[in-house]
Design a protein around this motif. Structure first.
Motif, PDB file in Angstrom:
ATOM      1  N   ARG A 216      46.914 109.481 105.618  1.00 14.85           N
ATOM      2  CA  ARG A 216      45.680 109.322 104.841  1.00 14.85           C
ATOM      3  C   ARG A 216      45.007 110.687 104.775  1.00 14.85           C
ATOM      4  NH1 ARG A 216      40.309 107.610 105.911  1.00 14.85           N
ATOM      5  NH2 ARG A 216      40.663 107.201 108.114  1.00 14.85           N
ATOM      6  N   VAL A 218      41.670 113.023 104.201  1.00 21.21           N
ATOM      7  CA  VAL A 218      40.204 112.991 104.236  1.00 21.21           C
ATOM      8  C   VAL A 218      39.743 114.339 103.660  1.00 21.21           C
ATOM      9  CG1 VAL A 218      38.170 112.564 105.675  1.00 21.21           C
ATOM     10  CG2 VAL A 218      40.395 111.628 106.351  1.00 21.21           C
ATOM     11  N   GLU A 226      35.829 113.762  97.917  1.00 21.44           N
ATOM     12  CA  GLU A 226      36.620 112.554  98.189  1.00 21.44           C
ATOM     13  C   GLU A 226      36.978 111.906  96.855  1.00 21.44           C
ATOM     14  OE1 GLU A 226      37.469 111.240 101.162  1.00 21.44           O
ATOM     15  OE2 GLU A 226      36.271 112.487 102.515  1.00 21.44           O
ATOM     16  N   ARG A 231      43.679 113.952  96.128  1.00 20.48           N
ATOM     17  CA  ARG A 231      44.886 113.515  96.849  1.00 20.48           C
ATOM     18  C   ARG A 231      46.129 113.752  95.983  1.00 20.48           C
ATOM     19  NH1 ARG A 231      46.249 107.860  97.082  1.00 20.48           N
ATOM     20  NH2 ARG A 231      45.629 107.912  94.899  1.00 20.48           N
ATOM     21  N   SER A 277      42.604 105.350  97.325  1.00 15.63           N
ATOM     22  CA  SER A 277      42.369 106.697  96.788  1.00 15.63           C
ATOM     23  C   SER A 277      42.768 107.792  97.773  1.00 15.63           C
ATOM     24  CB  SER A 277      40.895 106.850  96.391  1.00 15.63           C
ATOM     25  OG  SER A 277      40.086 106.634  97.519  1.00 15.63           O
ATOM     26  N   THR A 278      43.223 107.417  98.981  1.00 24.77           N
ATOM     27  CA  THR A 278      43.496 108.470  99.974  1.00 24.77           C
ATOM     28  C   THR A 278      44.892 108.406 100.607  1.00 24.77           C
ATOM     29  OG1 THR A 278      42.422 107.090 101.666  1.00 24.77           O
ATOM     30  CG2 THR A 278      41.061 108.785 100.621  1.00 24.77           C
TER      31      THR A 278
END
Ligand SMILES: Cc1ncc(COP(=O)(O)O)c(C=O)c1O
Length: 319
Positions: A216, A218, A226, A231, A277-278
């Motif tokens: 994941r 961050v 974010e 990503r 989304s991550t």
């Protein structure tokens, strides 16, 4: 209603509809991307009659609260181990582990890598009979061919070549999983010091079988916004360096359904929303790849992370 995850494979949810039932979607845990234990247990209090639990990325989740809620009511849990065959090896024969059936996949991207076939492991004779009824017109039982003229005739048989490959790979499955664990652990230990990267697996779960190494991002930890596009751009950079990266699904599972698509508020599934989304993952952690290959992957990550200040303008540019 059948409890299942909002982060899920659409092909696993379709059969709930095909059985005339409705999914009751619950949020996932950010620890491993699998269904959240407390929410799943509450699903049984809200009237669900079964659970279909996807174990994602190779992560196996034990879900003690949900299993005891189902056990108390005598309701079935089906463990979808398509991506996590290690769960079947570890818990399939454990008489104290509450599960009606464990399923898996022979698809090329999974542990068996046999082509297209499905696996259902259960001790429940009624369930086996039911599966025969809805899927097969004839099947092999006790070395004999059994014809079932009452079937629905879907003929979901594995083809013989896929079945032969799957059978030939079964004896080495445990050692394949050991290598996957060793490669993934080695790679994660090399990556753990990079800011903005988190493991998406429970490091203490011994039944994990690492279909991939799930991670994941961050971005705020490396001074980036974010956003899913950040990503995606980092994944593009890593791929350009030769790391076999990928992103799994990008929407909650119900948005992929071709029919009866509910309109649910993603805000009610905050962990699923965050992960969509991550998340990203490293593929090719299976043998014959070894620590030497994992080191090359790690060096590519290190290179991108070192260059992050110079890459920042490209990463945050408007689409
Ligand atoms: C979680 C999950 N369940 C079920 C399946 C279905 O497996 P198959 O491709 O063998 O139909 C998949 C396939 O990718 C999956 O990822």
């Amino acid at each position: 209603m059948v409890v299942t995850s909002a982060l899920n494979w659409p092909g696993a949810v379709g059969p709930i509809y095909a059985s005339g039932m409705t999914p009751k979607y619950v949020d996932v845990s950010v620890l491993d991307g699998c269904v959240d234990d407390r929410h799943a247990a509450e699903g049984f209090e809200d009237g669900a009659v079964a659970a279909l639990v996807p174990h994602l990325f190779g992560n196996f989740t034990r879900l003690p609260q949900m299993r005891s809620a189902a056990h108390r009511r005598g309701l079935p849990i089906i463990d979808d181990c398509a991506q996590a065959m290690g769960g079947i090896l570890r818990y399939g024969c454990d008489p104290d582990f509450y599960s009606a059936a464990m399923t898996s996949s022979g698809n090329g991207s999974k542990h068996l890598g046999a082509g297209e076939l499905g696996v259902l492991c259960t001790k429940n004779a009624d369930l086996i009979e039911h599966v025969d009824l809805v899927s097969l017109s004839s099947s092999s039982r006790d070395h004999e061919r059994v014809f079932s003229p009452m079937t629905y005739g879907y003929n979901y048989r594995p083809n013989v070549f896929s079945a032969a490959i799957a059978l030939s790979r079964l004896p080495d499955l445990a050692s394949q999983i050991e290598d996957r664990v060793s490669n993934s652990t080695y790679l994660w230990r090399s990556l753990a010091r990079l800011p903005g990267l988190r493991p998406l697996f429970d490091e203490s779960e011994t039944a994990n079988s690492f279909c991939v190494l799930p991670l994941r991002l961050v971005p705020s930890e490396i001074d980036l916004p974010e956003a899913a596009c950040i990503r995606d751009r980092i994944v593009t950079l890593l791929k350009a360096e030769g790391v076999p990266m990928d992103v799994w699904l990008r929407k909650p599972v119900w948005e992929y359904m071709a029919f009866d698509r509910p309109s649910l508020d993603p805000a009610a599934f905050p962990n699923t929303d965050l992960l969509l989304s991550t998340i990203c993952h490293v593929k090719e952690v299976a043998p014959p790849n070894d620590h030497r290959v994992m080191r090359l992957f790690a060096e590519a990550f290190e290179k991108i992370w070192e260059d992050m200040p110079a890459l920042k303008d490209w990463l945050v540019r408007p689409s």
